[in-house]
Design a protein around this motif. Structure first.
Motif, PDB file in Angstrom:
ATOM      1  N   ASP A  18       0.931  -1.389   0.214  1.00 30.41           N
ATOM      2  CA  ASP A  18      -0.492  -0.142  -0.184  1.00 30.41           C
ATOM      3  C   ASP A  18       0.896   0.969   0.215  1.00 30.41           C
ATOM      4  O   ASP A  18       1.763   1.295   1.413  1.00 30.41           O
ATOM      5  CB  ASP A  18      -1.062  -0.066   1.036  1.00 30.41           C
ATOM      6  N   LEU A  19       1.194   2.119  -1.244  1.00 29.05           N
ATOM      7  CA  LEU A  19       2.103   2.844  -1.401  1.00 29.05           C
ATOM      8  C   LEU A  19       1.759   3.869  -0.631  1.00 29.05           C
ATOM      9  O   LEU A  19       2.736   5.036   0.156  1.00 29.05           O
ATOM     10  CB  LEU A  19       2.011   2.919  -3.143  1.00 29.05           C
ATOM     11  N   VAL A  25       4.356   6.404   6.463  1.00 26.99           N
ATOM     12  CA  VAL A  25       5.191   5.940   7.812  1.00 26.99           C
ATOM     13  C   VAL A  25       6.282   6.081   7.617  1.00 26.99           C
ATOM     14  O   VAL A  25       7.181   6.920   8.226  1.00 26.99           O
ATOM     15  CB  VAL A  25       4.654   4.473   7.603  1.00 26.99           C
ATOM     16  N   TYR A  26       6.806   6.219   6.200  1.00 24.68           N
ATOM     17  CA  TYR A  26       8.486   6.144   5.875  1.00 24.68           C
ATOM     18  C   TYR A  26       8.418   8.171   6.449  1.00 24.68           C
ATOM     19  O   TYR A  26       9.683   8.715   6.631  1.00 24.68           O
ATOM     20  CB  TYR A  26       9.214   6.195   4.192  1.00 24.68           C
ATOM     21  N   ALA A  27       7.181   9.339   5.547  1.00 21.41           N
ATOM     22  CA  ALA A  27       7.707  10.387   5.744  1.00 21.41           C
ATOM     23  C   ALA A  27       7.796  10.457   7.530  1.00 21.41           C
ATOM     24  O   ALA A  27       8.410  11.856   7.854  1.00 21.41           O
ATOM     25  CB  ALA A  27       6.215  11.416   5.309  1.00 21.41           C
ATOM     26  N   ALA A  28       6.842  10.223   8.650  1.00 19.67           N
ATOM     27  CA  ALA A  28       6.951  10.496   9.987  1.00 19.67           C
ATOM     28  C   ALA A  28       8.107   9.864   9.896  1.00 19.67           C
ATOM     29  O   ALA A  28       8.921  10.340  10.706  1.00 19.67           O
ATOM     30  CB  ALA A  28       6.134   9.628  10.470  1.00 19.67           C
ATOM     31  N   GLU A  45      15.346  11.426   0.872  1.00 21.37           N
ATOM     32  CA  GLU A  45      16.310  11.839   0.476  1.00 21.37           C
ATOM     33  C   GLU A  45      16.211  11.824   2.422  1.00 21.37           C
ATOM     34  O   GLU A  45      15.872  13.246   2.637  1.00 21.37           O
ATOM     35  CB  GLU A  45      16.591  12.553   0.589  1.00 21.37           C
ATOM     36  N   ALA A  46      17.512  11.274   3.425  1.00 21.71           N
ATOM     37  CA  ALA A  46      17.388  11.775   4.604  1.00 21.71           C
ATOM     38  C   ALA A  46      18.993  11.678   4.639  1.00 21.71           C
ATOM     39  O   ALA A  46      18.637  10.365   4.582  1.00 21.71           O
ATOM     40  CB  ALA A  46      16.418  11.023   5.057  1.00 21.71           C
ATOM     41  N   GLY A  48      22.032  11.410   3.970  1.00 18.46           N
ATOM     42  CA  GLY A  48      22.306  10.978   3.652  1.00 18.46           C
ATOM     43  C   GLY A  48      22.206   9.248   2.197  1.00 18.46           C
ATOM     44  O   GLY A  48      23.370   8.578   2.016  1.00 18.46           O
ATOM     45  N   GLN A  49      21.033   9.484   2.796  1.00 20.48           N
ATOM     46  CA  GLN A  49      20.627   7.778   2.725  1.00 20.48           C
ATOM     47  C   GLN A  49      19.394   8.221   0.973  1.00 20.48           C
ATOM     48  O   GLN A  49      18.774   9.202   1.506  1.00 20.48           O
ATOM     49  CB  GLN A  49      19.981   7.423   3.726  1.00 20.48           C
ATOM     50  N   HIS A  50      19.285   7.432   0.661  1.00 21.85           N
ATOM     51  CA  HIS A  50      17.825   7.020  -0.237  1.00 21.85           C
ATOM     52  C   HIS A  50      17.395   5.794   0.270  1.00 21.85           C
ATOM     53  O   HIS A  50      17.796   4.564   0.141  1.00 21.85           O
ATOM     54  CB  HIS A  50      18.351   7.094  -2.238  1.00 21.85           C
ATOM     55  N   ILE A  51      16.474   6.612   0.468  1.00 23.15           N
ATOM     56  CA  ILE A  51      15.279   5.477   0.183  1.00 23.15           C
ATOM     57  C   ILE A  51      13.725   5.184  -0.231  1.00 23.15           C
ATOM     58  O   ILE A  51      13.113   6.179  -0.530  1.00 23.15           O
ATOM     59  CB  ILE A  51      14.629   5.550   2.103  1.00 23.15           C
TER      60      ILE A  51
END
Length: 118
Positions: A18-19, A25-28, A45-46, A48-51
């Motif tokens: 479920d995008l 969840v990931y934004a939080a 981007e957070a 130095g990582q790309h999720i």
């Protein structure tokens, strides 16, 4: 060990069912809004990582997260790891903007991602 170096794990892709729910969840979790936001991929981007969030595991059929090791020469790294016992799962290919990605599996079937930016 002769081979080429890596620049570390900088990208992790997560298959999601479920995008919209996963994006919230990931934004939080990361405390940032997505940099890329489409129906087939959401990327953050957070620190130095790309999720990345990939609905249904995408065309590569991911069933678990895949960590991508950034490398300066993807073909050299593929040759090095396959000579050491890895198996190519997804050959190097351009995913846009000159970015090349590939996946290999280790002897236990774990998927390792490789990524080269040109």
């Amino acid at each position: 060990m002769t081979g080429s170096s890596t620049q570390g794990i900088k990208t992790v892709l997560h298959p999601v069912s479920d995008l919209a729910a996963a994006k919230a969840v990931y934004a939080a979790l990361l405390g940032v809004e997505p940099q890329a936001d489409s129906s087939y991929y959401v990327g953050f981007e957070a620190a130095g990582q790309h999720i990345g969030l990939v609905p249904g595991g995408g065309p590569q059929g991911m069933t678990a997260p895949v960590a991508y090791w950034h490398v300066p020469d993807i073909e050299a790294k593929i040759a090095e790891v396959t000579a050491a016992g890895a198996t190519v799962k997804e050959p190097a290919h351009d995913v846009g903007g000159g970015r090349l990605v590939a996946t290999v599996t280790d002897p236990d079937g774990n998927v390792l991602g490789l990524l080269q930016d040109r």
